[in-house]
Design a protein around this motif. Structure first.
Motif, PDB file in Angstrom:
ATOM      1  N   ILE A   1       5.466  -1.128  -2.719  1.00 43.18           N
ATOM      2  CA  ILE A   1       3.886  -1.749  -2.796  1.00 43.18           C
ATOM      3  C   ILE A   1       3.997  -2.680  -3.908  1.00 43.18           C
ATOM      4  CG2 ILE A   1       1.729  -0.510  -3.468  1.00 43.18           C
ATOM      5  CD1 ILE A   1       2.368   0.175  -0.773  1.00 43.18           C
ATOM      6  N   PHE A   2       4.429  -2.135  -5.053  1.00 41.69           N
ATOM      7  CA  PHE A   2       4.502  -3.160  -6.286  1.00 41.69           C
ATOM      8  C   PHE A   2       5.109  -4.221  -6.114  1.00 41.69           C
ATOM      9  CE2 PHE A   2       2.725   0.636  -8.068  1.00 41.69           C
ATOM     10  CZ  PHE A   2       1.806   0.180  -9.159  1.00 41.69           C
TER      11      PHE A   2
ATOM     12  N   SER B   1       3.915  -7.165  -4.449  1.00 42.15           N
ATOM     13  CA  SER B   1       3.002  -8.280  -4.985  1.00 42.15           C
ATOM     14  C   SER B   1       3.410  -8.813  -6.247  1.00 42.15           C
ATOM     15  CB  SER B   1       1.840  -7.323  -5.230  1.00 42.15           C
ATOM     16  OG  SER B   1       1.033  -6.971  -4.081  1.00 42.15           O
TER      17      SER B   1
ATOM     18  N   ALA C   1       1.671  -5.180   3.997  1.00 34.60           N
ATOM     19  CA  ALA C   1       1.913  -4.049   3.217  1.00 34.60           C
ATOM     20  C   ALA C   1       1.077  -2.706   3.806  1.00 34.60           C
ATOM     21  CB  ALA C   1       0.703  -4.423   2.125  1.00 34.60           C
TER      22      ALA C   1
ATOM     23  N   ALA D   1      -0.581 -10.777   4.511  1.00 30.59           N
ATOM     24  CA  ALA D   1      -0.040  -9.958   3.454  1.00 30.59           C
ATOM     25  C   ALA D   1      -0.412  -8.473   3.570  1.00 30.59           C
ATOM     26  CB  ALA D   1      -0.092 -10.653   1.996  1.00 30.59           C
ATOM     27  N   VAL D   2      -1.810  -8.248   3.791  1.00 33.21           N
ATOM     28  CA  VAL D   2      -2.232  -7.141   4.172  1.00 33.21           C
ATOM     29  C   VAL D   2      -1.726  -6.389   5.275  1.00 33.21           C
ATOM     30  CG1 VAL D   2      -4.326  -5.921   4.792  1.00 33.21           C
ATOM     31  CG2 VAL D   2      -4.639  -7.850   2.984  1.00 33.21           C
TER      32      VAL D   2
ATOM     33  N   GLY E   1      -3.581 -14.280   3.191  1.00 29.56           N
ATOM     34  CA  GLY E   1      -3.833 -13.083   2.515  1.00 29.56           C
ATOM     35  C   GLY E   1      -3.932 -11.877   3.592  1.00 29.56           C
ATOM     36  N   ILE E   2      -4.401 -11.962   4.653  1.00 28.76           N
ATOM     37  CA  ILE E   2      -4.700 -10.993   5.676  1.00 28.76           C
ATOM     38  C   ILE E   2      -3.139 -10.900   6.215  1.00 28.76           C
ATOM     39  CG2 ILE E   2      -5.485 -10.652   8.309  1.00 28.76           C
ATOM     40  CD1 ILE E   2      -7.531 -10.501   5.919  1.00 28.76           C
TER      41      ILE E   2
END
Lengths: 276, 290
Positions: free
Chosen positions: B221-222, B225, B273, B269-270, B266-267
């Motif tokens: 998770i980290f 990013s 994740a 990447a979402v 961004g989407i």
């Protein structure tokens, strides 16, 4: 196993463990040492270890040239402010979920956790534009709000796992004795919850202090905390290793001290209670 | 035990946190989805127009996306490999009986508390700099040519820096798990004649596997990013050699002011994740009942 061989084994393990520990710690040690050198000594070839004229001039220069104190204070305000605000909002929520669990408590907890997994770039543009139109860019209050929100799930979870450990019978007993909700919270729960709340505060101040996505993207000169201030050393002019080291040492020292006190809580907080 | 009265009170107590998080998640995310369907550049205000899925098509077919996707996988995978294997070895070492356990533990965990920008700049300048860095000095002393780490091996250098931060984390979690291992179980196995290797593979490894899974998922998770380390060392370069998806979206949004393209990124990447998040949530969810 004979006594002698077990002593020999312990000696061997001691050497190995210290070697690994010192190796991992070395970059920090080297930074601290360099912060007390002059710039010329800092890049001396061969490197100088301890045998140099120790000086504090870098610390003075960093403060004079760039108003280090203000960035330090920004870091304090942002990390402590966002944590306190988060705890104020999270304590009632965690209390209710731990002691009056409903059918959907579990779902709510899991959902809160899922917000933590939202990658920051997924909301970077809207937050940037909202901040710009509200005049929150490069303000401490803006960062307090954002860091509170990104750490809120961790705060709720940590508090929840701590509150869960408070035995329910004590609450029932106090209710039998006629205590109302207010008394129950004030005189029974609060004293038992203080250690958990303190640990939560500690860990979240650390996380907020080191946060380096939003602090870098939403601040400029005015509200920049240390993460963003240190980043300004990435395009240096002239000799700067010793000054970078002095600025870095001051930036990591306070959090390192807090961190050493919170190793246990760190495990619990960062694994959402999955490893204790 | 809960009365209707306390249920209502409980709901009231939970709602501020829930509403805030709901707002934090839905409003910006909704805006990102909306922007991702627009042709919208901050340098050309007033020219916004609806383009459907064009931004996604451009983003996903851009060679930069493939580079960033590959780099993200290498970065996450590389750091996970180093920190979990190193973490297990270190945890086993620190679990031994030796002098100065407390101090060594403190030395080992320390890098985790160093903020990303400090860690990256210290490594970049004081260690990896090809002229004045300690590595260059070390190479010279060994008779080797100095190596320009961030120029020649930028992604490796970033994996190295990020691993330095997360190795202590993995070690600490695994050590905590190791110390909760039932000593009697090990002694019983020893009495039954199980050798050190058998004890390790049949008792320690299964016991650690849960903690290791948690380490892998949380680090992922980290690590998806990672941003500051790239920003202050290589700026994603040379070319796209050290650009990950997070940095690519940042560059597109706030350096090129391409709101539409950045939002589509961004989407993406979402979505990526979320795939990881589903596994992590299952792990932690199981633990909730226990």
């Amino acid at each position: 196993m004979s006594r002698r061989s077990s002593t020999r084994r312990k000696a061997l393990m001691t050497v190995l463990a210290w070697a690994v520990g010192l190796l991992l710690f070395f970059p920090i040690l080297w930074t601290v040492l360099t912060s007390f050198k002059t710039e010329a000594v800092a890049i001396a070839d061969p490197p100088v270890w301890f045998n140099f004229d120790w000086t504090l001039e870098n610390y003075a220069t960093v403060q004079e040239r760039s108003n280090y104190g203000r960035h330090f204070w920004n870091s304090v305000v942002i990390s402590v402010g966002s944590t306190l605000l988060g705890v104020i909002i999270a304590v009632p929520a965690a209390w209710a979920m731990a002691f009056v669990p409903g059918k959907r408590t579990r779902d709510v907890l899991m959902w809160m956790l899922s917000t933590k997994m939202l990658p920051p770039v997924g909301v970077l543009i809207p937050i940037y534009l909202i901040f710009r139109s509200l005049g929150l860019l490069d303000t401490r209050i803006g960062l307090v709000i954002v860091l509170m929100l990104i750490n809120l799930p961790i705060i709720v979870w940590m508090l929840y796992t701590y509150f869960k450990e408070i035995p329910g019978e004590i609450l029932e007993a106090s209710r039998m004795d006629g205590a109302g909700l207010r008394e129950e919270i004030l005189y029974v729960l609060t004293p038992m919850a203080v250690p958990g709340i303190a640990s939560t505060l500690l860990l979240n101040v650390i996380l907020a202090w080191n946060e380096a996505f939003w602090t870098l993207n939403l601040t400029a000169a005015k509200a920049a905390p240390l993460t963003a201030f240190i980043a300004s050393y990435s395009s240096p002019e002239g000799l700067f290793y010793a000054k970078l080291s002095a600025a870095s040492t001051m930036a990591i020292a306070p959090i390192m001290i807090l961190g050493w006190f919170s190793q246990k809580q760190l495990v619990r907080g960062l694994t959402f209670g999955a490893v204790k | 035990m809960a009365t209707a009265h306390s249920k209502t009170a409980a709901r009231l107590m939970i709602s501020p946190a829930v509403l805030l998080l709901l707002g934090w998640m839905l409003v910006p995310l909704g805006m990102t989805i909306y922007f991702s369907l627009l042709r919208y550049n901050l340098l050309m205000p007033g020219m916004e127009s609806f383009t459907g899925l064009d931004n996604y098509r451009y983003f996903l077919t851009d060679p930069a996306f493939y580079a960033a996707f590959k780099n993200t996988l290498l970065l996450v995978g590389g750091v996970l490999l180093i920190t979990t294997i190193g973490g297990v070895l270190l945890a086993l070492l620190l679990d031994q009986d030796f002098w100065g356990q407390g101090i060594v533990r403190i030395l080992t965990i320390a890098p985790f508390f160093v903020m990303p920008t400090v860690s990256a700049l210290v490594w970049k300048n004081m260690f990896m700099n090809p002229v004045n860095g300690l590595f260059a000095y070390l190479f010279q002393a060994l008779g080797l040519e100095p190596f320009d780490w961030l120029g020649q091996a930028p992604l490796f250098s970033i994996v190295w820096m990020v691993s330095w931060t997360w190795l202590p984390f993995a070690t600490l979690i695994l050590l905590t798990a190791l110390q909760s291992l039932d000593r009697e179980q090990i002694e019983a196995a020893e009495m039954d004649g199980a050798g050190a290797l058998a004890r390790f593979f049949y008792i320690t490894v299964p016991h650690l596997s849960r903690a290791a899974t948690v380490v892998v998922l949380i680090e992922t998770i980290f690590l998806l990013s990672v941003f500051a380390e790239i920003l202050v060392t290589t700026n994603g370069g040379p070319g796209y050699a050290s650009t990950n998806i997070t940095y690519l979206v940042y560059a597109q949004s706030l350096l090129q002011f391409d709101v539409g393209g950045g939002a589509a990124g961004g989407i993406v990447a979402v979505v990526l994740a979320n795939i990881v998040a589903i596994f992590l949530m299952r792990m932690i969810g199981k633990n909730l009942d226990a």
